[in-house]
Scaffold this motif. Structure first.
Motif, PDB file in Angstrom:
ATOM      1  N   ALA A   1      30.303  25.079  52.780  1.00 30.94           N
ATOM      2  CA  ALA A   1      29.131  26.026  52.535  1.00 30.94           C
ATOM      3  C   ALA A   1      29.172  27.261  53.169  1.00 30.94           C
ATOM      4  CB  ALA A   1      27.871  25.229  53.202  1.00 30.94           C
ATOM      5  N   PHE A   2      30.066  27.582  54.090  1.00 31.91           N
ATOM      6  CA  PHE A   2      30.352  28.815  54.748  1.00 31.91           C
ATOM      7  C   PHE A   2      31.415  29.554  53.886  1.00 31.91           C
ATOM      8  CE2 PHE A   2      32.365  31.366  57.849  1.00 31.91           C
ATOM      9  CZ  PHE A   2      31.366  32.158  58.255  1.00 31.91           C
ATOM     10  N   THR A   3      32.261  28.903  53.475  1.00 29.94           N
ATOM     11  CA  THR A   3      33.523  29.561  52.560  1.00 29.94           C
ATOM     12  C   THR A   3      33.301  29.518  50.926  1.00 29.94           C
ATOM     13  OG1 THR A   3      34.904  27.674  52.617  1.00 29.94           O
ATOM     14  CG2 THR A   3      34.907  29.251  54.585  1.00 29.94           C
ATOM     15  N   ALA A   4      32.706  28.929  50.620  1.00 32.29           N
ATOM     16  CA  ALA A   4      32.458  28.640  49.096  1.00 32.29           C
ATOM     17  C   ALA A   4      32.294  29.931  48.542  1.00 32.29           C
ATOM     18  CB  ALA A   4      31.269  27.553  48.646  1.00 32.29           C
ATOM     19  N   ASP A   5      31.256  30.713  48.914  1.00 29.28           N
ATOM     20  CA  ASP A   5      30.958  31.917  48.321  1.00 29.28           C
ATOM     21  C   ASP A   5      32.248  32.884  48.095  1.00 29.28           C
ATOM     22  OD1 ASP A   5      28.335  31.437  47.477  1.00 29.28           O
ATOM     23  OD2 ASP A   5      27.438  32.273  49.151  1.00 29.28           O
ATOM     24  N   PHE A   6      33.028  32.951  49.303  1.00 30.30           N
ATOM     25  CA  PHE A   6      34.293  33.655  49.337  1.00 30.30           C
ATOM     26  C   PHE A   6      35.286  33.048  48.270  1.00 30.30           C
ATOM     27  CE2 PHE A   6      38.361  34.079  51.357  1.00 30.30           C
ATOM     28  CZ  PHE A   6      38.497  35.813  51.023  1.00 30.30           C
ATOM     29  N   GLN A   7      35.480  31.622  48.070  1.00 33.19           N
ATOM     30  CA  GLN A   7      36.319  31.146  47.349  1.00 33.19           C
ATOM     31  C   GLN A   7      36.063  31.615  45.760  1.00 33.19           C
ATOM     32  OE1 GLN A   7      39.169  29.448  47.488  1.00 33.19           O
ATOM     33  NE2 GLN A   7      39.027  30.099  50.031  1.00 33.19           N
ATOM     34  N   ASP A   8      34.814  31.660  45.559  1.00 33.82           N
ATOM     35  CA  ASP A   8      34.220  32.043  44.273  1.00 33.82           C
ATOM     36  C   ASP A   8      34.555  33.529  43.923  1.00 33.82           C
ATOM     37  OD1 ASP A   8      32.672  31.481  41.724  1.00 33.82           O
ATOM     38  OD2 ASP A   8      31.407  33.069  42.803  1.00 33.82           O
ATOM     39  N   LEU A   9      34.130  34.424  44.990  1.00 31.05           N
ATOM     40  CA  LEU A   9      34.466  35.770  44.884  1.00 31.05           C
ATOM     41  C   LEU A   9      35.987  36.154  44.504  1.00 31.05           C
ATOM     42  CD1 LEU A   9      33.412  38.553  45.242  1.00 31.05           C
ATOM     43  CD2 LEU A   9      34.436  38.404  47.598  1.00 31.05           C
ATOM     44  N   ILE A  10      36.711  35.662  45.272  1.00 29.02           N
ATOM     45  CA  ILE A  10      38.307  35.783  44.973  1.00 29.02           C
ATOM     46  C   ILE A  10      38.886  35.336  43.647  1.00 29.02           C
ATOM     47  CG2 ILE A  10      38.913  36.329  47.595  1.00 29.02           C
ATOM     48  CD1 ILE A  10      40.259  33.495  47.316  1.00 29.02           C
ATOM     49  N   THR A  11      38.213  34.069  43.107  1.00 27.85           N
ATOM     50  CA  THR A  11      38.732  33.469  42.075  1.00 27.85           C
ATOM     51  C   THR A  11      38.215  34.429  40.957  1.00 27.85           C
ATOM     52  OG1 THR A  11      38.723  31.185  43.045  1.00 27.85           O
ATOM     53  CG2 THR A  11      38.422  31.533  40.688  1.00 27.85           C
ATOM     54  N   ARG A  12      36.959  34.875  40.761  1.00 25.94           N
ATOM     55  CA  ARG A  12      36.402  35.653  39.822  1.00 25.94           C
ATOM     56  C   ARG A  12      37.029  37.275  39.752  1.00 25.94           C
ATOM     57  NH1 ARG A  12      31.279  36.918  40.376  1.00 25.94           N
ATOM     58  NH2 ARG A  12      30.982  35.915  42.247  1.00 25.94           N
ATOM     59  N   TYR A  13      37.080  37.821  41.051  1.00 23.30           N
ATOM     60  CA  TYR A  13      37.479  39.023  40.966  1.00 23.30           C
ATOM     61  C   TYR A  13      38.779  39.317  41.193  1.00 23.30           C
ATOM     62  CZ  TYR A  13      32.648  40.136  40.643  1.00 23.30           C
ATOM     63  OH  TYR A  13      31.309  40.338  40.053  1.00 23.30           O
ATOM     64  N   ALA A  14      39.574  38.880  42.179  1.00 21.69           N
ATOM     65  CA  ALA A  14      40.975  39.013  42.475  1.00 21.69           C
ATOM     66  C   ALA A  14      41.676  38.414  41.386  1.00 21.69           C
ATOM     67  CB  ALA A  14      41.361  38.614  43.835  1.00 21.69           C
ATOM     68  N   TRP A  15      41.159  37.113  40.898  1.00 20.54           N
ATOM     69  CA  TRP A  15      42.341  36.502  39.915  1.00 20.54           C
ATOM     70  C   TRP A  15      41.618  36.693  38.553  1.00 20.54           C
ATOM     71  CZ3 TRP A  15      46.906  35.383  41.715  1.00 20.54           C
ATOM     72  CH2 TRP A  15      46.967  34.923  42.975  1.00 20.54           C
ATOM     73  N   GLY A  16      40.492  36.384  38.373  1.00 18.71           N
ATOM     74  CA  GLY A  16      39.666  36.689  37.027  1.00 18.71           C
ATOM     75  C   GLY A  16      39.403  38.135  36.477  1.00 18.71           C
ATOM     76  N   GLU A  17      39.654  39.141  37.318  1.00 16.21           N
ATOM     77  CA  GLU A  17      39.568  40.473  36.839  1.00 16.21           C
ATOM     78  C   GLU A  17      40.691  41.421  36.948  1.00 16.21           C
ATOM     79  OE1 GLU A  17      36.613  42.639  35.973  1.00 16.21           O
ATOM     80  OE2 GLU A  17      35.103  41.094  36.148  1.00 16.21           O
ATOM     81  N   VAL A  18      41.543  41.072  38.006  1.00 19.84           N
ATOM     82  CA  VAL A  18      42.584  42.024  38.182  1.00 19.84           C
ATOM     83  C   VAL A  18      44.241  41.382  37.628  1.00 19.84           C
ATOM     84  CG1 VAL A  18      44.246  43.299  39.851  1.00 19.84           C
ATOM     85  CG2 VAL A  18      41.582  43.289  40.139  1.00 19.84           C
ATOM     86  N   TRP A  19      44.143  40.014  38.160  1.00 19.75           N
ATOM     87  CA  TRP A  19      45.494  39.460  37.785  1.00 19.75           C
ATOM     88  C   TRP A  19      45.394  38.894  36.424  1.00 19.75           C
ATOM     89  CZ3 TRP A  19      49.990  37.969  40.419  1.00 19.75           C
ATOM     90  CH2 TRP A  19      49.947  38.422  41.658  1.00 19.75           C
ATOM     91  N   THR A  20      44.303  38.957  35.653  1.00 23.95           N
ATOM     92  CA  THR A  20      44.434  38.637  34.290  1.00 23.95           C
ATOM     93  C   THR A  20      44.551  40.055  33.289  1.00 23.95           C
ATOM     94  OG1 THR A  20      41.789  38.916  34.304  1.00 23.95           O
ATOM     95  CG2 THR A  20      42.751  36.687  34.322  1.00 23.95           C
ATOM     96  N   ARG A  21      44.676  41.149  33.847  1.00 24.28           N
ATOM     97  CA  ARG A  21      44.608  42.113  33.081  1.00 24.28           C
ATOM     98  C   ARG A  21      46.239  42.465  32.672  1.00 24.28           C
ATOM     99  NH1 ARG A  21      40.976  46.357  33.662  1.00 24.28           N
ATOM    100  NH2 ARG A  21      42.665  48.055  33.371  1.00 24.28           N
ATOM    101  N   ASP A  22      46.140  43.158  31.694  1.00 22.93           N
ATOM    102  CA  ASP A  22      47.346  43.293  30.857  1.00 22.93           C
ATOM    103  C   ASP A  22      48.300  44.385  31.165  1.00 22.93           C
ATOM    104  OD1 ASP A  22      46.811  41.172  29.168  1.00 22.93           O
ATOM    105  OD2 ASP A  22      45.568  42.423  27.856  1.00 22.93           O
TER     106      ASP A  22
END
Length: 386
Positions: free
Chosen positions: A287-308
């Motif tokens: 419960a303490f870290t779940a939001d952080f895991q979601d944040l990095i998955t969506r933004y670090a990996w889902g926004e930046v690492w997916t760019r062409d």
């Protein structure tokens, strides 16, 4: 060359072409065809190198597959038709709508991508199939066709294993060389892009990017489905296509919702860091870290690492340098392992750390060299392995 095809529905009804995924045949669309044939003349076809269609020698291009469909339309005496395609079939549909717009009425694209790197991965898959047949990759491919825990059944496996190896490999080469992104703004056909929420092969963000590039396109996501959504959710996919063909404003205007960013991010995160690492990280989330895991998955990996704009290999190089300069020891060890997964060699990692020594200081580079050396040794790599 005329593609193998099956025709159903009233002879005087509007024509709807249905193009299948890599490794499929006309049976993939059987359920939607039964429902849609009440209002449309359905033409299901096998791509070249698939099913009962001819298997020309050599590698193919998406344009080759597109011209095959145009030849089929000519053979059938059909000047203009609707088109719905899944995965490889969607790629062919994008080519058709961009290069022969006068032949395409309405367009539906399911679980597909306009650009799907890395090319070497497709070439490696082609090599594996040429060497060991479809059995060499069947389990891995089928695991992505449906969501975890779902048994695709004997039909999809038999369909995949029945694909001619040379034809499958040649289509892998077509995907490796494909970049349809520049053509997307030329598509004039009313377009619906359908993504599957759990698709790891062509994550929802890739569908959203297609919809954002095709003028006026709509975007819809099918829940609880993986890459070959028509296997797991045939009714939902059929309903979306039927409503789109009827002119209903299905889905939403192009956007990348949070759920799609998360799915895309998780796919890239696993590809870069490995399933074992990601499984450990998600298992430790509370419960303490779940939001952080979601944040990095969506933004670090889902926004930046997916760019062409940069390849994953280039992003690994940059990440190594920044983590070394910032003295992020745990993260650095993790990304040394990730860099190897992206094809970097120990010698290239050394060059990055030498650059760090010049621009971020010798102490930071000294610590980074020690961490990298321990990490390489722990996985059996010598500093000069290539």
């Amino acid at each position: 060359m005329i593609l193998h095809h099956v025709v159903d529905g009233p002879a005087d009804a509007p024509v709807l072409l249905l193009g299948g995924s890599l490794g499929s045949d006309v049976s993939l669309w059987a359920a939607p065809a039964r429902a849609l044939s009440q209002r449309y003349r359905i033409v299901r076809f096998d791509h070249r190198g698939h099913g009962l269609s001819p298997v020309p020698s050599g590698d193919y291009e998406i344009a080759d597959l597109g011209r095959d469909v145009l030849a089929l339309l000519d053979h059938l005496g059909v000047p203009r038709a609707h088109y719905a395609g899944l995965s490889l079939g969607g790629m062919v549909g994008m080519w058709l709508a961009a290069h022969a717009p006068e032949r395409v009425d309405r367009l539906a694209l399911a679980c597909t991508a306009a650009f799907l790197p890395p090319a070497q991965g497709w070439l490696d898959r082609a090599s594996a199939v040429r060497g060991g047949g479809l059995a060499a990759i069947a389990d891995a491919v089928l695991s992505r066709w449906v969501t975890p825990g779902v048994d695709p059944g004997p039909g999809p496996r038999a369909m995949l294993l029945g694909t001619p190896p040379d034809g499958y490999a040649a289509c892998c080469a077509a995907i490796a060389a494909m970049d349809l992104r520049p053509a997307l703004p030329r598509i004039a056909a009313p377009t619906l892009v359908i993504a599957a929420a759990e698709d790891l092969a062509t994550p929802p963000v890739l569908g959203a990017e297609i919809a954002a590039s095709v003028p006026g396109a709509r975007y819809a996501v099918v829940a609880d489905a993986a890459h070959v959504a028509v296997l797991q959710r045939p009714d939902e996919v059929t309903d979306l296509i039927a409503r789109h063909l009827a002119g209903d404003p299905v889905g939403d205007a192009a956007a990348i919702p949070a759920a799609s960013r998360h799915a895309a991010g998780m796919a890239v995160r696993r590809a870069v860091l490995g399933d074992a690492h990601v499984d450990r990280a998600t298992a430790r989330a509370d419960a303490f870290t779940a939001d952080f895991q979601d944040l990095i998955t969506r933004y670090a990996w889902g926004e930046v690492w997916t760019r062409d704009g940069l390849s994953r290999r280039e992003r690994s190089l940059i990440t190594l340098a920044m983590l070394a300069a910032l003295r992020c020891e745990d993260e650095l060890a993790m990304h040394v392992r990730a860099a190897l997964r992206q094809g970097l060699t120990p010698d290239e990692i050394r060059e990055v750390l030498l650059q760090v020594a010049i621009y971020a200081g010798v102490p930071a580079a000294n610590a980074a060299f020690a961490i990298a050396a321990r990490t390489l040794a722990s996985i059996g790599k010598e500093p000069h392995d290539t």
